[in-house]
Design a protein around this motif. Sequence first.
Motif, mmCIF file in Angstrom:
data_model
loop_
_atom_site.group_PDB
_atom_site.id
_atom_site.type_symbol
_atom_site.label_atom_id
_atom_site.label_comp_id
_atom_site.label_asym_id
_atom_site.label_seq_id
_atom_site.Cartn_x
_atom_site.Cartn_y
_atom_site.Cartn_z
ATOM 1 N N MET A 180 0.773 -1.210 0.497
ATOM 2 C CA MET A 180 -0.062 0.053 0.330
ATOM 3 C C MET A 180 0.816 1.086 -0.089
ATOM 4 S SD MET A 180 -3.029 1.227 0.398
ATOM 5 C CE MET A 180 -3.677 2.945 1.233
ATOM 6 N N ARG A 181 0.464 2.214 -0.635
ATOM 7 C CA ARG A 181 1.271 3.389 -1.025
ATOM 8 C C ARG A 181 0.493 4.634 -1.225
ATOM 9 N NH1 ARG A 181 6.408 3.594 -4.176
ATOM 10 N NH2 ARG A 181 6.746 6.086 -3.829
ATOM 11 N N ILE A 182 1.225 5.848 0.032
ATOM 12 C CA ILE A 182 0.128 6.844 0.173
ATOM 13 C C ILE A 182 1.146 8.233 -0.411
ATOM 14 C CG2 ILE A 182 -1.162 8.163 1.225
ATOM 15 C CD1 ILE A 182 -1.605 5.645 3.854
ATOM 16 N N ASN A 183 0.795 8.308 -1.698
ATOM 17 C CA ASN A 183 1.417 9.653 -1.971
ATOM 18 C C ASN A 183 1.453 11.026 -1.799
ATOM 19 O OD1 ASN A 183 3.528 7.301 -3.199
ATOM 20 N ND2 ASN A 183 2.469 8.073 -5.424
ATOM 21 N N HIS A 184 1.852 11.962 -1.560
ATOM 22 C CA HIS A 184 1.524 12.880 -0.916
ATOM 23 C C HIS A 184 2.332 14.280 -2.279
ATOM 24 C CE1 HIS A 184 1.453 17.369 1.486
ATOM 25 N NE2 HIS A 184 0.514 16.952 1.244
ATOM 26 N N TYR A 185 1.562 14.956 -2.579
ATOM 27 C CA TYR A 185 2.517 15.803 -4.323
ATOM 28 C C TYR A 185 2.110 17.551 -2.912
ATOM 29 C CZ TYR A 185 1.863 11.784 -7.018
ATOM 30 O OH TYR A 185 2.161 10.771 -7.451
ATOM 31 N N PRO A 186 2.828 18.358 -2.419
ATOM 32 C CA PRO A 186 2.987 19.978 -2.563
ATOM 33 C C PRO A 186 2.739 19.825 -3.388
ATOM 34 C CG PRO A 186 5.121 18.382 -1.757
ATOM 35 C CD PRO A 186 4.439 17.704 -1.959
ATOM 36 N N GLU A 203 7.168 7.944 -15.422
ATOM 37 C CA GLU A 203 5.916 7.652 -15.805
ATOM 38 C C GLU A 203 7.103 6.182 -15.710
ATOM 39 O OE1 GLU A 203 7.891 8.811 -20.038
ATOM 40 O OE2 GLU A 203 7.358 6.744 -20.408
ATOM 41 N N HIS A 204 6.078 4.777 -14.989
ATOM 42 C CA HIS A 204 6.002 3.816 -15.816
ATOM 43 C C HIS A 204 5.024 2.541 -15.933
ATOM 44 C CE1 HIS A 204 4.292 5.276 -11.493
ATOM 45 N NE2 HIS A 204 4.301 3.861 -11.202
ATOM 46 N N THR A 205 5.283 1.198 -15.300
ATOM 47 C CA THR A 205 4.104 0.647 -15.443
ATOM 48 C C THR A 205 4.672 -0.002 -14.079
ATOM 49 O OG1 THR A 205 5.118 -1.455 -16.235
ATOM 50 C CG2 THR A 205 3.937 -0.423 -17.777
ATOM 51 N N ARG A 260 1.271 2.117 -18.865
ATOM 52 C CA ARG A 260 2.193 3.088 -18.156
ATOM 53 C C ARG A 260 1.375 4.450 -17.947
ATOM 54 N NH1 ARG A 260 7.546 2.129 -19.540
ATOM 55 N NH2 ARG A 260 8.408 4.456 -19.276
ATOM 56 N N HIS A 261 2.189 4.817 -16.626
ATOM 57 C CA HIS A 261 0.694 6.238 -16.304
ATOM 58 C C HIS A 261 2.411 7.061 -14.971
ATOM 59 C CE1 HIS A 261 1.450 3.121 -13.702
ATOM 60 N NE2 HIS A 261 1.328 3.791 -12.514
ATOM 61 N N ARG A 262 2.421 8.330 -15.612
ATOM 62 C CA ARG A 262 2.626 8.744 -14.570
ATOM 63 C C ARG A 262 1.896 10.319 -13.379
ATOM 64 N NH1 ARG A 262 5.543 13.628 -18.867
ATOM 65 N NH2 ARG A 262 3.518 14.621 -19.538
ATOM 66 N N PRO A 270 -2.341 20.861 -3.037
ATOM 67 C CA PRO A 270 -1.778 19.464 -3.166
ATOM 68 C C PRO A 270 -2.393 18.292 -2.919
ATOM 69 C CG PRO A 270 -3.117 20.226 -0.643
ATOM 70 C CD PRO A 270 -2.730 21.522 -1.381
ATOM 71 N N ARG A 271 -1.723 17.428 -3.720
ATOM 72 C CA ARG A 271 -2.435 16.288 -4.055
ATOM 73 C C ARG A 271 -2.519 15.017 -3.553
ATOM 74 N NH1 ARG A 271 -1.105 12.291 -8.326
ATOM 75 N NH2 ARG A 271 -3.157 10.979 -8.262
ATOM 76 N N MET A 272 -3.086 14.574 -2.480
ATOM 77 C CA MET A 272 -2.863 13.015 -2.229
ATOM 78 C C MET A 272 -3.280 11.746 -2.462
ATOM 79 S SD MET A 272 -3.223 11.866 1.848
ATOM 80 C CE MET A 272 -4.731 11.814 1.836
ATOM 81 N N SER A 273 -2.968 10.493 -2.899
ATOM 82 C CA SER A 273 -3.186 9.099 -3.631
ATOM 83 C C SER A 273 -3.052 7.569 -2.448
ATOM 84 C CB SER A 273 -2.358 9.179 -5.187
ATOM 85 O OG SER A 273 -1.223 8.898 -5.227
ATOM 86 N N MET A 274 -3.404 6.664 -2.985
ATOM 87 C CA MET A 274 -3.504 5.830 -2.965
ATOM 88 C C MET A 274 -3.294 4.428 -3.466
ATOM 89 S SD MET A 274 -6.468 6.824 0.263
ATOM 90 C CE MET A 274 -6.587 8.503 1.506
HETATM 91 O O1 LIG Z 1 0.265 9.016 -7.248
HETATM 92 C C1 LIG Z 1 -0.034 9.483 -8.255
HETATM 93 O O2 LIG Z 1 -1.288 9.171 -9.001
HETATM 94 C C2 LIG Z 1 0.818 7.443 -9.260
HETATM 95 C C3 LIG Z 1 1.608 7.219 -8.526
HETATM 96 C C4 LIG Z 1 2.123 5.268 -8.677
HETATM 97 O O3 LIG Z 1 1.825 5.417 -9.762
HETATM 98 C C5 LIG Z 1 2.317 4.660 -8.187
HETATM 99 O O4 LIG Z 1 2.564 5.126 -7.023
HETATM 100 O O5 LIG Z 1 3.167 3.684 -8.639
#
Ligand SMILES: O=C(O)CCC(=O)C(=O)O
Length: 343
Positions: A180-186, A203-205, A260-262, A270-274
Motif C-alpha cells: 500500500m502506498r500513500i503519495n502526497h504531492y505538495p 512514467e512507469h508501469t 504506463r502512467h505518471r 496538494p494532491r494525495m493518492s493511495m
Molecule cells: O500518485 C499517483 O497518482 C500515481 C502513483 C503511482 O503510479 C505509483 O505510486 O506507483
Amino acid sequence: MVVSSPNSMSTRTKKTNAIGIPTIDLSMTNGSKLSELVLKACEEYGFFKVINHGIPEQVIARMEEEGNQFFAKPDSEKKQFSGPATPFGYGSKDIGRNGDMGELEYLLLNITNPLCISDRSKTITSSDQPANFSCAVKEYTEAVRELACEILELVAEGLWIPDKFVFSRLLKDVHSDSLMRINHYPPIKQNKNNINNHVGFGEHTDPQILTILRSNDVGGLQISSPDGLWIPVPPDSNEFFVMVGDALQVMTNGRLTSVRHRAMTNSVKPRMSMMYFGAPSLNSWIIPLPNMVSPQNPSLYKPFTWGEYKQAAFSLQLGDTRLHLFENTDQIVDTNQIITPSN
Ligand SMILES: O=C(O)CCC(=O)C(=O)O
Ligand SMILES: C=C1C[C@]23C[C@@]1(O)CC[C@H]2[C@@]12CC[C@H](O)[C@@](C)(C(=O)O1)[C@H]2[C@@H]3C(=O)O
Ligand SMILES: [Fe+2]
C-alpha cells in the motif's frame, strides 16, 4: 484535451479529441456483460474507472483523514519513519533505490494477510492515537483487496478461464506480497510560461498484478494511450481507478497490457493518492496460463517467480521496461530473416 508524448519530458503539448477513460459500473446485474466490459478495458487501455464499487464512504474518508494528518506533521517527525531500511516507511523525493526522484513525499507499507501493517517496527501515527492509523489502513486495504479480487474474477470470466479464482487467490494468499502506498504531492508553482510540467512521479508501469488507485479531487494522474500520448485522468475522489500490472500482462500472455502512467503536480493544491498494489507471494510462478498459450500463440515470456521479478524490477529504474528481461526471444520472429522465394 491536452496531451503530450510519453518518454519525452518536453513541455510541448498536442491537442487531440477527448479520449474517454472507460468507466465500469460494478452494480450492473448482467454478469457476462460486466466481465466483457472489464476485459475490453483491460485489453484496450490496461486502465479503467469503477463506479458503484460498494466501498463505504467512511472507510475512504477515514484513510484520507489519517493520511492528511500524517503528512501535516513536521518533517523531523515524519523522517523518524524513514532510514536505511527503506523502501518501507516514509520517503521524500527519492523513489526506489536507483536515483529516481519525484516531487512528492510518501508512505510505503508492506501488507500481510491476515492484514497487519509492518512499518519497520515503529508504529506510524497520524494523531495522538497510534492505533488509528493502522486501523484505517487495515480497514481500507481489506476493502480494496476485495475490490481487486472481484475485478480479477471478472477478468478470469471474460477470458473464459475455467478457474475464476486463478488470479484473486494470489492476492488472498497469506504470503501475498501486496503493498500500500500513500503519495502526497505538495503544490508547485507554474513556471513563467504557465505550463505545469513538474513530474510528481515519473512514467512507469506497476510491476504487480493489479493496482487500485484513489486520489483526492486534485488532478495529476496521466496514462499513456495506445497511440502513445499522455491522457490526463480527471480526478474523482468517490471512485477508484484500476491498472493492469506487469504480472497480469505475463499471466495473460500479453493479451492484457500493463498501463504506463505518471503523476504531475498541481500548481495550487496538494494532491494525495493511495494505491493498493495486489501481488502474489514471492515464490509464486508468473507464467502465462495454459489457456492463453497455443501453438499459434506461444508463450511470450520465460518462467520466473514473483520474487525474481521484483528483484529485477527493484534493481532497475522507474521508467525501464523491465519485462524485456523475461521475454522469450526464441518466439520473436525477425521478419528481416524471412527469405521469400523470388519469382
Ligand atoms: O500518485 C499517483 O497518482 C500515481 C502513483 C503511482 O503510479 C505509483 O505510486 O506507483
Ligand atoms: C525505481 C523504482 C521504484 C519502484 C521500484 C523501482 O526500482 C522500479 C518499480 C517502482 C515501483 C512502481 C510501482 C510502485 O509504486 C512501487 C512500490 C513498486 O512496486 O514498483 C515502486 C517501487 C518503489 O517505489 O520502491
Ligand atoms: Fe504506479
